[in-house]
Design an enzyme around this catalytic site. Structure first.
Site, mmCIF file in Angstrom:
data_model
loop_
_atom_site.group_PDB
_atom_site.id
_atom_site.type_symbol
_atom_site.label_atom_id
_atom_site.label_comp_id
_atom_site.label_asym_id
_atom_site.label_seq_id
_atom_site.Cartn_x
_atom_site.Cartn_y
_atom_site.Cartn_z
ATOM 1 N N CYS A 30 0.810 -1.220 0.000
ATOM 2 C CA CYS A 30 0.000 0.000 0.000
ATOM 3 C C CYS A 30 0.850 1.282 0.000
ATOM 4 C CB CYS A 30 -1.008 -0.055 1.144
ATOM 5 S SG CYS A 30 -2.452 0.982 0.820
ATOM 6 N N HIS A 45 -3.493 -5.766 2.284
ATOM 7 C CA HIS A 45 -3.139 -5.870 3.702
ATOM 8 C C HIS A 45 -3.714 -7.200 4.169
ATOM 9 C CE1 HIS A 45 -1.974 -1.653 4.298
ATOM 10 N NE2 HIS A 45 -3.009 -1.297 3.570
#
Ligand code: GLN
Length: 238
Positions: free
Chosen positions: A95, A192
């Protein structure tokens, strides 16, 4: 791998880049390496410390815009990640970490210089991408489908010098079509979860890259496989 045959893992900037349990990626890699009888040294390097150049695998996690911009600034000044990647180390970034290893990214309304380790740029999307993320991984990597959780405002556009990690089947990823990117031993994703806990075979890919081993002794991944199936079925039914 380092000369003393210890696999060196570096978790870069836990104080800035560590959202959504991304540190779990370090634990999973250390666990899966040790289960194969490898000696492992897992190091956490704070943003006020120099990044060592001699590690085998570097891990970057996600973060809010402010810490992300600061991390990029400090890593550019430090320079060690560039040298390590040039020397053949593997790098796995999630990310905010993924966005900042590209050429540029947008954070807090401003464009910031990235590390340029992958040929991609990130800007802001029309809305925040939050929820389950899944995709079919680039067949050259020989891995089962990716699943994860995403939460990001940015959108990522790949240049010709890197490949998408996956084709999106659920969620947004880079741009609702592709998800993540890789080139050589550098790999980034929006997943994630933490990503390597949900996709342990991706962790084994990093271990294979770092050790130069074509095949690692299989581990019992029944629990992970059931979790993947459960998540894929849940989003299909939603
Ligand atoms: N700040 C970045 C974005 O919102 C990354 C967020 C994250 O790491 N979860 O796009």
């Amino acid at each position: 791998m380092s000369s003393e045959s210890t696999l060196r893992l570096v978790w870069v900037y836990p104080d800035l880049l560590s959202t959504y349990g991304d540190r779990g990626n370090l634990l999973i890699l250390a666990h899966r390496a040790a289960a194969r009888g490898l000696a492992v040294e897992a190091i956490e390097v704070r943003s006020d410390e120099p990044v060592p150049v001699s590690a085998d695998i570097y891990l970057l996690g996600g973060g809010e815009d402010g810490p992300q911009a600061l991390a990029a600034q400090r890593l550019l000044a430090d320079g060690a990640l560039h040298r390590a990647v040039e020397n053949g180390s593997a790098l796995f970034a999630v990310c905010a970490g993924y966005q900042l290893i590209g050429r540029s990214f947008t954070a807090k309304g401003a464009q910031h210089e990235g590390l340029g380790l992958l040929d991609l740029v990130s800007d802001r999307g029309p809305s925040r991408a939050v929820g389950e993320l899944a995709g079919a991984i680039d067949s050259r990597l020989g891995l089962p489908p990716l699943t994860g959780f995403e939460n990001h405002g940015g959108r990522t556009h790949l240049g010709p010098e890197c490949s998408a990690l996956a084709t999106v089947t659920v969620g947004v990823g880079n741009d609702e079509v592709s998800e993540g990117a890789w080139r050589g031993k550098v790999l980034g994703t929006y997943a994630h979860g933490p990503a390597l806990a949900r996709n342990p075979q991706l962790g084994d890919l990093l271990l294979r890259w770092a050790t130069g081993t074509a095949q690692l002794r299989p581990l019992d991944d029944g629990w992970h496989d059931r979790l993947r199936q459960e998540r894929l079925s849940a989003v299909a039914a939603a």
